[in-house]
Structures are given as C-alpha cells and as structure tokens.
Write an enzyme that holds these catalytic residues in place. Sequence first.
Site, PDB file in Angstrom:
ATOM      1  CB  SER A 137      -0.881  -0.036   1.256  1.00  0.00           C
ATOM      2  OG  SER A 137      -1.585   1.169   1.412  1.00  0.00           O
ATOM      3  CE  LYS A 163      -4.814  -0.045   0.302  1.00  0.00           C
ATOM      4  NZ  LYS A 163      -5.550  -0.886   1.273  1.00  0.00           N
ATOM      5  CE  LYS A 165      -4.210   3.546   2.371  1.00  0.00           C
ATOM      6  NZ  LYS A 165      -5.479   2.997   2.910  1.00  0.00           N
ATOM      7  CG  ASP A 191      -7.970   2.138   0.621  1.00  0.00           C
ATOM      8  OD1 ASP A 191      -9.139   2.553   0.700  1.00  0.00           O
ATOM      9  OD2 ASP A 191      -7.375   1.598   1.579  1.00  0.00           O
ATOM     10  CD  GLU A 216      -8.959  -1.018   0.458  1.00  0.00           C
ATOM     11  OE1 GLU A 216      -8.011  -1.210  -0.342  1.00  0.00           O
ATOM     12  OE2 GLU A 216      -8.832  -1.145   1.681  1.00  0.00           O
ATOM     13  CG  ASP A 241     -10.840  -1.364   4.659  1.00  0.00           C
ATOM     14  OD1 ASP A 241     -11.178  -1.904   5.725  1.00  0.00           O
ATOM     15  OD2 ASP A 241      -9.736  -0.780   4.539  1.00  0.00           O
ATOM     16  CE  LYS A 265      -7.562  -2.745   6.424  1.00  0.00           C
ATOM     17  NZ  LYS A 265      -7.878  -1.305   6.487  1.00  0.00           N
ATOM     18  N   GLY A 293      -4.334  -4.698   5.706  1.00  0.00           N
ATOM     19  CA  GLY A 293      -3.288  -4.525   6.712  1.00  0.00           C
ATOM     20  C   GLY A 293      -3.551  -3.279   7.528  1.00  0.00           C
TER      21      GLY A 293
HETATM   22  O1  SMG Z   1      -0.500  -2.631   6.754  1.00  0.00           O
HETATM   23  O2  SMG Z   1       0.160  -2.438   4.712  1.00  0.00           O
HETATM   24  C1  SMG Z   1      -0.507  -2.055   5.662  1.00  0.00           C
HETATM   25  C2  SMG Z   1      -1.381  -0.845   5.500  1.00  0.00           C
HETATM   26  C3  SMG Z   1      -2.369  -1.042   4.428  1.00  0.00           C
HETATM   27  O3  SMG Z   1      -3.360   0.850   3.441  1.00  0.00           O
HETATM   28  C4  SMG Z   1      -3.373   0.063   4.348  1.00  0.00           C
HETATM   29  N1  SMG Z   1      -4.302   0.114   5.311  1.00  0.00           N
HETATM   30  O4  SMG Z   1      -7.543   1.381   4.618  1.00  0.00           O
HETATM   31  O5  SMG Z   1      -6.607  -0.383   3.950  1.00  0.00           O
HETATM   32  C5  SMG Z   1      -6.565   0.659   4.585  1.00  0.00           C
HETATM   33  C6  SMG Z   1      -5.334   1.103   5.338  1.00  0.00           C
HETATM   34  C7  SMG Z   1      -5.668   1.384   6.762  1.00  0.00           C
HETATM   35  C8  SMG Z   1      -4.519   1.772   7.576  1.00  0.00           C
HETATM   36  S1  SMG Z   1      -4.153   3.426   7.505  1.00  0.00           S
HETATM   37  C9  SMG Z   1      -5.376   4.110   8.460  1.00  0.00           C
HETATM   38 MG    MG Z   2      -8.624   0.365   3.076  1.00  0.00          MG
END
Ligand code: SMG
Ligand code: MG
Length: 372
Positions: A137, A163, A165, A191, A216, A241, A265, A293
């Site tokens: 991510s 991925k 953001k 995401d 996402e 999610d 998750k 994650g």
């Molecule tokens: O653990 O690799 C990881 C983070 C992956 O982007 C990630 N998590 O919304 O999926 C999600 C985010 C939530 C964590 S940041 C608030």
């Molecule tokens: Mg997410």
Amino acid sequence: MGRLVAGVELRLVRMPLRTPFQTSNGVSTERDILLLRCVGAEGEGWGECVAEREPTYSSEYALGAVDVLRRFLVPLLLAAQVESAEEVAPVLAAIVGHPMAKAAVEMAVLDAALRRRGESFGQFLGATRSRIPAGVSVGIQPTIPALLEVVGAFIDEGYLRIKLKIQPGWDVDPVRAVRQRFGDELLLQVDANAAYDLADAGTLRRLDDFDLLLIEQPLHHDDLRQHARLAGLIRTPICLDESIVSARSAADAIALGAASIINIKPGRVGGYLEARRIHDVAHAHGVAVWCGGMLETGLGRRANIALAALPGFTLPGDTSASDRFYSRDLTDPVTLDADGHVAVPVGPGLGALPDPDALDDYTVETWWVDGT
Ligand code: SMG
Ligand code: MG
C-alpha cells in the site's frame, strides 16, 4: 491441564515508521500499537490490537481500547475461564462494539491455545498454501515524481501488486502517471478510505480508463446503498473495507450489490474467526477477498499471512514485509522471497515471539489485569 488464561498484560508500544504514511485520513510518522499477552498455567499467547492512536480510520483508538479492555473485556474473559478461542466472542458479546479490542483478546487466546497444542495459525484457519503473493500500500505523496519513485522502488523489491491511496485532488493524475510509467501489466488498485460522495461519481468514472483491479471504500462506511448505486455508474469493481464489520454486514453488502470484492481485516471484524466466516460467505457467493493490513508488527502480520493462505483469498493483500514500515520489527522480520511472496508461518501459534529487547525499547506503558 492448568488454566489457559490467568492474567492479561496490556502493553502500548510506539514504533517509528520508516517514512510518513499519508491516507485521506491524515499522515502518521509512528504507529502506536496495543499488545495483549495472556498468561496461563502452561504458557502465553499474544494478541495485537489494530486500533490506531486516533479514531480516524474507525471509532476505536488505542487508549480507548486499553480502557474497555481493563474495565470490561478482560474481566469478562477471566471470569469465564475460557479454554478455547471459540468461546471468546460469545463471552465478550455482552459488550457492544469495540471489535478491535475484542479481536486482540481472541487472537491472544487463540495463540495461547495453539501454542499449547503445537498447531500453527495457518493449520488452524485452513491455509492451503505455503506462501502468498505480496502487495503493498503506497501512501499519498507530495508530488507525482515522488510517487513514481516510491512505486518503482517497491516494484524493484518484488511487490506483485500496488495499491495507491487516493483522495479528492490526488486520484486521476497519479493513477494515470503510474499506469503510463509501469505499464498495463502492473496489478494496480486504489483505496479512498471513504473520502468521496456519490456526487463524485463523475471523477471516479474517469478511473475506469486505467483498468484497476478495484477501488476500495470510495464512500462513507454507512453508505452500503450508495456503494450499490455507484457500482452501476462505474466499471471498476468496488471493494469494501471500512463498511464490512462482520459476516452479517458482508452478506448484506454482497446481497445489495455494494461490493464485488471484500478486504478482510481481522481486527475490524472482531477477530480471525469472524474473518474466516467472511471468507466463507464471500467464497460461497463467488466474491473474491483479500487480506488488508493495519501496519501490524510481526505478530499481527504473521497471523494475517496465515489467513491470506485460505483458498478464497484470490487477490494479493496488503501483506507486505516488515521493512515496508519498520526498520526494526518487534519479532524476526517478515521478508519477501525472490519472487515477491511471503511465507506462511509454520511454528506453533503465530510462529514468532516478540524480541524482549525490541519490546522494551518500544514500550510506552504497560498494565496488568488479573483475575483476583
Ligand atoms: O498494513 O500495509 C498495511 C497498511 C495497508 O493501506 C493500508 N491500510 O484502509 O486499507 C486501509 C489502510 C488502513 C490503515 S491506515 C489508516
Ligand atoms: Mg482500506
């Protein structure tokens, strides 16, 4: 056999991130993580609470979890004298909400029970593979050139899926730039962490040009019906999610047409047992799942990897190596193999324990709750 859980230690650790991680919820430079260690007559078990320092991803936050655990959840657990992880959720069900806090309890009890009988998380959950493909991510970056550099470095390390953001103002242009630079073969998804409204459908439709695996959580957590509407307006598959908090909500989202893919998750849904039920519901409906994650330490990371080895996890997850976020993990690091996979742990329970020195160095505060 002696009691599985006689007392519980809560430990707040604070781990510096290698680089700042920015999402539509904000930017973090360190991760506060609450660890829960249950101690019994014959050994211990470790749980990891994925609540963050601030309640921005969900309503839970680390010190709030400490409070509900000390006041309500751990006393209920101790009074019930549970001997298996399956008993934990029913015992804690009297308390409404707090899935991340509850998940940490169940994870610790499961780890303790599995260590006692010499079984791994993967064996217990039903893993069918010995390694899984790793995705990564990528946070929001200050500029597009910076993004291309970060993505290129992850691809060079071997990550098999990227991925990005996104948020309003950081969506179409960065996605186009990554597609153009790294080509059509790259497995790419985005995401939004709930940053858009249905009124943004026009912008989101522009992402259809880039052949993304999925988008996402584009809309708010509660917007199942609006996600279903959005699914009729864009071609990119919608993955949920934040909206999926239980097997029930997964069943609802699938029935409503709000999600054609689900990010699982375990912390968000109350634990690994509920996570497996969501996998089962989705699998039965032909809905793909993948493992999300929450910047876990080597403990939660290993448990996630074990879960992601179940047969319905057909898309690469955010199951990256320890060094994605941490120069020094709490445990032996999780590493990528030569072709971008991570190994499913094989030892009893989580297959790793925290290193006592690392634990000491990162600990901010500890609390002990016993049954007396
Ligand atoms: O653990 O690799 C990881 C983070 C992956 O982007 C990630 N998590 O919304 O999926 C999600 C985010 C939530 C964590 S940041 C608030
Ligand atoms: Mg997410």
